[in-house]
Scaffold this motif. Sequence first.
Motif, PDB file in Angstrom:
ATOM      1  N   SER B 134       0.971  -1.383  -0.094  1.00  0.00           N
ATOM      2  CA  SER B 134      -0.315   0.065   0.016  1.00  0.00           C
ATOM      3  C   SER B 134       0.948   1.171   0.137  1.00  0.00           C
ATOM      4  CB  SER B 134      -1.048   0.486   1.193  1.00  0.00           C
ATOM      5  OG  SER B 134       0.032   0.396   2.435  1.00  0.00           O
ATOM      6  N   LYS B 135       2.467   0.821   0.139  1.00  0.00           N
ATOM      7  CA  LYS B 135       3.022   2.408   0.069  1.00  0.00           C
ATOM      8  C   LYS B 135       3.484   3.372  -0.776  1.00  0.00           C
ATOM      9  CE  LYS B 135       7.043  -0.730   0.200  1.00  0.00           C
ATOM     10  NZ  LYS B 135       8.320  -0.557   1.214  1.00  0.00           N
ATOM     11  N   GLY B 136       3.533   2.551  -2.226  1.00  0.00           N
ATOM     12  CA  GLY B 136       3.180   3.121  -3.187  1.00  0.00           C
ATOM     13  C   GLY B 136       1.450   3.132  -3.647  1.00  0.00           C
ATOM     14  N   GLU B 137       1.668   3.036  -5.018  1.00  0.00           N
ATOM     15  CA  GLU B 137       0.611   2.974  -5.869  1.00  0.00           C
ATOM     16  C   GLU B 137      -0.456   1.803  -5.808  1.00  0.00           C
ATOM     17  OE1 GLU B 137       1.487   4.575 -10.115  1.00  0.00           O
ATOM     18  OE2 GLU B 137       2.548   5.473  -9.184  1.00  0.00           O
ATOM     19  N   GLY B 138       0.038   0.081  -5.509  1.00  0.00           N
ATOM     20  CA  GLY B 138      -0.743  -0.830  -5.374  1.00  0.00           C
ATOM     21  C   GLY B 138      -1.163  -0.695  -3.657  1.00  0.00           C
ATOM     22  N   GLY B 139      -1.876  -2.091  -3.538  1.00  0.00           N
ATOM     23  CA  GLY B 139      -2.695  -2.191  -2.070  1.00  0.00           C
ATOM     24  C   GLY B 139      -3.200  -3.335  -2.506  1.00  0.00           C
ATOM     25  N   GLY B 140      -3.450  -4.039  -0.612  1.00  0.00           N
ATOM     26  CA  GLY B 140      -4.709  -5.129  -1.107  1.00  0.00           C
ATOM     27  C   GLY B 140      -6.184  -4.418  -0.155  1.00  0.00           C
ATOM     28  N   VAL B 141      -6.639  -5.995  -1.134  1.00  0.00           N
ATOM     29  CA  VAL B 141      -8.312  -5.612  -0.692  1.00  0.00           C
ATOM     30  C   VAL B 141      -8.529  -6.963  -0.466  1.00  0.00           C
ATOM     31  CG1 VAL B 141      -9.168  -6.037  -2.869  1.00  0.00           C
ATOM     32  CG2 VAL B 141     -10.850  -4.448  -0.841  1.00  0.00           C
ATOM     33  N   ILE B 142      -9.772  -6.983   0.588  1.00  0.00           N
ATOM     34  CA  ILE B 142     -10.496  -8.642   0.895  1.00  0.00           C
ATOM     35  C   ILE B 142     -11.248  -8.626   0.040  1.00  0.00           C
ATOM     36  CG2 ILE B 142     -11.157 -10.101   2.486  1.00  0.00           C
ATOM     37  CD1 ILE B 142      -9.697  -8.703   5.081  1.00  0.00           C
ATOM     38  N   GLN B 143     -11.237  -9.176  -0.661  1.00  0.00           N
ATOM     39  CA  GLN B 143     -12.703 -10.026  -0.902  1.00  0.00           C
ATOM     40  C   GLN B 143     -13.167 -11.423  -0.709  1.00  0.00           C
ATOM     41  OE1 GLN B 143     -13.710  -8.533  -4.834  1.00  0.00           O
ATOM     42  NE2 GLN B 143     -12.359  -6.741  -4.429  1.00  0.00           N
ATOM     43  N   GLY B 144     -14.277 -11.331  -0.659  1.00  0.00           N
ATOM     44  CA  GLY B 144     -15.309 -12.922  -0.252  1.00  0.00           C
ATOM     45  C   GLY B 144     -14.828 -14.449  -1.059  1.00  0.00           C
ATOM     46  N   SER B 145     -14.397 -13.521  -2.277  1.00  0.00           N
ATOM     47  CA  SER B 145     -14.089 -15.098  -3.083  1.00  0.00           C
ATOM     48  C   SER B 145     -13.749 -14.704  -4.425  1.00  0.00           C
ATOM     49  CB  SER B 145     -15.633 -15.637  -2.622  1.00  0.00           C
ATOM     50  OG  SER B 145     -16.217 -15.176  -4.700  1.00  0.00           O
ATOM     51  N   ALA B 146     -12.245 -15.559  -4.845  1.00  0.00           N
ATOM     52  CA  ALA B 146     -10.958 -15.127  -5.580  1.00  0.00           C
ATOM     53  C   ALA B 146     -12.209 -15.274  -7.007  1.00  0.00           C
ATOM     54  CB  ALA B 146     -10.722 -16.395  -6.170  1.00  0.00           C
ATOM     55  N   SER B 147     -13.624 -15.538  -6.610  1.00  0.00           N
ATOM     56  CA  SER B 147     -14.242 -15.449  -8.580  1.00  0.00           C
ATOM     57  C   SER B 147     -14.480 -14.102  -8.371  1.00  0.00           C
ATOM     58  CB  SER B 147     -15.032 -16.225  -8.464  1.00  0.00           C
ATOM     59  OG  SER B 147     -16.563 -16.352  -6.845  1.00  0.00           O
ATOM     60  N   GLU B 148     -14.315 -13.117  -7.463  1.00  0.00           N
ATOM     61  CA  GLU B 148     -15.467 -11.751  -6.878  1.00  0.00           C
ATOM     62  C   GLU B 148     -14.492 -11.298  -7.232  1.00  0.00           C
ATOM     63  OE1 GLU B 148     -17.164 -11.025  -2.979  1.00  0.00           O
ATOM     64  OE2 GLU B 148     -16.849  -9.124  -3.173  1.00  0.00           O
ATOM     65  N   ALA B 149     -13.741 -12.035  -6.963  1.00  0.00           N
ATOM     66  CA  ALA B 149     -12.073 -10.282  -7.265  1.00  0.00           C
ATOM     67  C   ALA B 149     -11.603 -10.566  -8.712  1.00  0.00           C
ATOM     68  CB  ALA B 149     -10.313 -10.982  -6.613  1.00  0.00           C
ATOM     69  N   ILE B 150     -11.772 -11.841  -9.277  1.00  0.00           N
ATOM     70  CA  ILE B 150     -11.619 -11.772 -10.517  1.00  0.00           C
ATOM     71  C   ILE B 150     -12.798 -10.546 -11.615  1.00  0.00           C
ATOM     72  CG2 ILE B 150     -11.916 -13.532 -12.643  1.00  0.00           C
ATOM     73  CD1 ILE B 150      -9.953 -15.239 -11.335  1.00  0.00           C
ATOM     74  N   VAL B 151     -13.880 -10.960 -11.477  1.00  0.00           N
ATOM     75  CA  VAL B 151     -15.276  -9.833 -11.897  1.00  0.00           C
ATOM     76  C   VAL B 151     -14.805  -8.827 -11.572  1.00  0.00           C
ATOM     77  CG1 VAL B 151     -17.625  -9.023 -11.541  1.00  0.00           C
ATOM     78  CG2 VAL B 151     -17.232 -11.623 -10.663  1.00  0.00           C
ATOM     79  N   THR B 152     -14.088  -8.442 -10.274  1.00  0.00           N
ATOM     80  CA  THR B 152     -13.570  -6.659 -10.295  1.00  0.00           C
ATOM     81  C   THR B 152     -12.323  -6.071 -10.725  1.00  0.00           C
ATOM     82  OG1 THR B 152     -14.471  -7.252  -7.589  1.00  0.00           O
ATOM     83  CG2 THR B 152     -13.300  -5.430  -8.444  1.00  0.00           C
ATOM     84  N   VAL B 153     -11.909  -6.884 -10.634  1.00  0.00           N
ATOM     85  CA  VAL B 153      -9.818  -7.012 -11.670  1.00  0.00           C
ATOM     86  C   VAL B 153     -10.803  -6.754 -13.451  1.00  0.00           C
ATOM     87  CG1 VAL B 153      -9.057  -6.699 -10.009  1.00  0.00           C
ATOM     88  CG2 VAL B 153      -9.530  -9.482 -11.603  1.00  0.00           C
ATOM     89  N   MET B 154     -11.993  -7.523 -13.939  1.00  0.00           N
ATOM     90  CA  MET B 154     -11.413  -7.359 -15.430  1.00  0.00           C
ATOM     91  C   MET B 154     -12.318  -6.291 -15.811  1.00  0.00           C
ATOM     92  SD  MET B 154     -13.777 -10.442 -17.825  1.00  0.00           S
ATOM     93  CE  MET B 154     -12.721 -11.833 -16.956  1.00  0.00           C
ATOM     94  N   VAL B 155     -13.446  -6.183 -14.477  1.00  0.00           N
ATOM     95  CA  VAL B 155     -14.468  -5.028 -15.486  1.00  0.00           C
ATOM     96  C   VAL B 155     -13.283  -3.452 -14.983  1.00  0.00           C
ATOM     97  CG1 VAL B 155     -15.804  -3.206 -13.991  1.00  0.00           C
ATOM     98  CG2 VAL B 155     -16.188  -5.666 -13.599  1.00  0.00           C
ATOM     99  N   ALA B 156     -12.114  -4.073 -14.186  1.00  0.00           N
ATOM    100  CA  ALA B 156     -11.198  -1.900 -13.679  1.00  0.00           C
ATOM    101  C   ALA B 156     -10.220  -2.518 -15.585  1.00  0.00           C
ATOM    102  CB  ALA B 156     -10.334  -2.378 -12.631  1.00  0.00           C
ATOM    103  N   ALA B 157     -10.219  -3.802 -15.994  1.00  0.00           N
ATOM    104  CA  ALA B 157      -9.556  -4.173 -16.788  1.00  0.00           C
ATOM    105  C   ALA B 157     -10.285  -3.803 -18.510  1.00  0.00           C
ATOM    106  CB  ALA B 157      -9.095  -5.365 -17.052  1.00  0.00           C
ATOM    107  N   ARG B 158     -11.826  -4.155 -18.865  1.00  0.00           N
ATOM    108  CA  ARG B 158     -12.451  -3.324 -19.562  1.00  0.00           C
ATOM    109  C   ARG B 158     -12.121  -2.131 -19.721  1.00  0.00           C
ATOM    110  NH1 ARG B 158     -18.496  -4.298 -17.750  1.00  0.00           N
ATOM    111  NH2 ARG B 158     -18.088  -2.229 -17.175  1.00  0.00           N
TER     112      ARG B 158
END
Lengths: 528, 528
Positions: B134-158
């Motif tokens: 988190s100290k730079g431009e990145g960081g972590g977040v807790i999601q409910g599941s890997a599948s939820e994480a994948i939708v999240t990043v895919m929408v960001a990617a799109r």
Amino acid sequence: MNASQFREAAHAAIEEIIQYYETLPSRPVLSTVTPGYLRPLLPSGPPQTGEAWPAIQADIERVIMPGLTHWQSPKFMAFYPASSTFPGMLGELYSAAFTAPAFNWLCSPAVTELETVVLDWVAQLLGLPECYLSKGEGGGVIQGSASEAIVTVMVAARERFVMRRFAEMEEGEEKERKMGEMRARLVALGSEHAHSSTQKAANIAGTRHRPVPAPKDTGFSMTGAALRKTIKECKSQGLEPFYLTATLGTTATCAIDDFEGIAEVIKDYPDIWVHVDAAYAGAALVCPEYQHLTKHFDKFDSFNFNMHKWLLTNFDASCLYIKHRKSLTSALSITPSYLRTPFSDTGLVTDYRDWQIPLGRRFRALKIWFVLRSYGIEGLQSHIRRHVQLGELFHSLLLTRPDLFVVLTGPAFALTVLAVRPKGWTKDGRRPSVTRADRPDPAHEAYLNDFTADAEARYKADSNAATQAVYERVNGSGELFLTSGIADGTYCIRVVSANPMAEEKYLRRAFEVLVKEAEAVVGTKEDE
Amino acid sequence: MNASQFREAAHAAIEEIIQYYETLPSRPVLSTVTPGYLRPLLPSGPPQTGEAWPAIQADIERVIMPGLTHWQSPKFMAFYPASSTFPGMLGELYSAAFTAPAFNWLCSPAVTELETVVLDWVAQLLGLPECYLSKGEGGGVIQGSASEAIVTVMVAARERFVMRRFAEMEEGEEKERKMGEMRARLVALGSEHAHSSTQKAANIAGTRHRPVPAPKDTGFSMTGAALRKTIKECKSQGLEPFYLTATLGTTATCAIDDFEGIAEVIKDYPDIWVHVDAAYAGAALVCPEYQHLTKHFDKFDSFNFNMHKWLLTNFDASCLYIKHRKSLTSALSITPSYLRTPFSDTGLVTDYRDWQIPLGRRFRALKIWFVLRSYGIEGLQSHIRRHVQLGELFHSLLLTRPDLFVVLTGPAFALTVLAVRPKGWTKDGRRPSVTRADRPDPAHEAYLNDFTADAEARYKADSNAATQAVYERVNGSGELFLTSGIADGTYCIRVVSANPMAEEKYLRRAFEVLVKEAEAVVGTKEDE
């Protein structure tokens, strides 16, 4: 941590939780930490070897407690409530013990089957139309939040729309291309006062979003006429409305959209999926006196409300109901070999993974079951009615000081929305910038006269400045936590006290604090 | 339920949970109920008045227990594990007590700040590149599941993809139309062995999906060459690859994609968002001997793994890391007036609602914090290494019976994938339908000779029938719970024993059961 260490740790945790709840009224409701407070209190990484529970538990008080905003405090009157109760906590404890990412029925049949049964119980309790029960083509599913429920149904709505449009077309690249082009023309609708999650869901689903105007003249409700106008505008621009959020209890003012008018319009646009978002106010449907509100829901496609807001169940417990479950599952079902089971293949069981965005899911039905049984129907009803009465009490207090406060909306479902009447506007006879058509209010009728547009703009600017100043002083005091909002350009303060600890004395105190700070900002009667 | 009733109820619940864990090894791992078992055990609705806890608790044993699949049983060797531990349960209990739908920092600063800190701890523990802290431009977040994480990043990617393409264009209807048309041409990629959640996420995001071939020759790993070929094919068809799931530990066989090769290809396609899904195997990165696997992650955009699979934290706890958090928040942030706070406006704080699909969120960092501290770094490492060793032991047992079993893959991260060698194929000198290039296996070398394509097809059909028969007999016995899969057209049995109760004796017993059922299906050595 072995069994006996767990017993000891859990007993200590339970004492700490009991003590936390007992001391809640005396704690400052809003945390006063500044951003970044926590990191210096912790080491730079996890310990090399394990620590014993007493060392860990001690850090709850030292590290966590200062940074908590106490949503269960009776002085919490912000946002909407997020209730937590002891039976709900026990549900969460068992759910963790029985951990399973229960995506399939077979993963743990009790997780699926209890969910189906308790959601039917809840649907009956709310007086939802029969089409939302699991025995027909519909049914309920527990989601994490209303916002998650809205994305879920919006994706189903999008796919239902494009699949219907191209139902006759042969599968293949050409169809895929046409479906993609159609998705690019889709527009999701919701009242301008629908929760922002509708707009966010449209961003996620990759569609456009248009708000339907719901001005103060209609009490911030979306009418059938406004909806029809927006649909026609979209169509005239080559866009295709495919989804609508209708709201029972908007975020800012707890307004209710005109379900009858919406149902009438939707007859002409059967491809638009109508979802009713009753996230907060839906809980009131446990009382028969509110169930007339569900009258037109059988013409809509889905409904959700959050037990974790006003129905005594700790977050997360959002109940989503669908009229045609096939619409959901045909958009969201993917079954690779490792997720197939003989039960799923035969269609004998529900695999809730196909009713939601994520694959895995927790055993959330337990806490709902525990809460329903611990309170019973009468307990839930009296819980709601008590808060509605507290809202009416608070509203009646505001009316005793028309020199200081203007009630913008409410009391509605325990929420009253107010603005501060600005200094210098007391005796010159203009009306305040709101009407309260449905609830004539003699104390304000005096202001209803020749208020020119110019005066209104000046009044509003002064009102906004005064209200914001009062709002900041109240929250700054740390005694209460309220939230502000903007309705029709008017900065307003929302007061909703509906968590289990809410009591008359705290609402009376909230009124006192508001009076004190308003007098400090706009002066007392005697000043003018 | 008042405080003293809660104390009594909670103590009783804790005793029941302790007793449940103590008796797990002797319970049948898989529920034997039939679909619909639960409804007849309950009344048709909630009670009119509240019930006392003992009546509710009694129904756990009567109604719930028969329908549980015991994921914590040492005989659970199916899917991937979902661990639960006592410290995790305590985290869930406190989280329920401190209930807040903590969408904003201000909603409860401790929820946000503890999450940022423990996710930094975890990133360091896994040896992730610094760009994910988190100290730079990145960081972590807790999601409910890997599948939820994948939708999240895919929408960001799109959204990143379309925003980059039209960055220069003036805002307005024309731009919106062009962006919509571009979304219709987007295609999400993932190895054919990536988890189905990549395909589901593409459905949700409204994009296309193409699998990248990852055949048995490459050990079911996606190579850079295969990726480049698929990208070129897509582009030649007018489609735009915008997202890729690379996997560390595929679902079927725990294969690892060729990160170095992928990183090389991606240099030529910088607009493709690369996400590493390490849902299960990522936990092994707590051991330094696996951390070389993260070497190329700084060239990718995001990474997730589930502490709730193999790292002792009850479901849900999926850790998602992002290299440029702005890419997420610019796709997902919407800030209406009622969500604005002075802290958020200044950008001083993290509002995790903009890092995820839903608005509200639970206090999941607590359980991760408790687990990390209870086990310590060494405890977590020895937990992983113990299971890896158990996997190696099980594999070595399989090798003692080449007449019955063919090892398809593994042992990899405690997972071994096997097929049953079909009857009648014992002594005629054809090779089995798999190669194990990276791990020469003398016991199988004998079969590697003139195996014709026709014979291979016949062999595979016989093998599949035998393996499925054995699989069904094993699970039907109720003693173990395994899952099956299909890799390269071969029906296979997956054995993974990696929950906290896993022990050598249970793996030896699993081998015995497999031998017994395989002998029943394909006969003993003496039969031939």
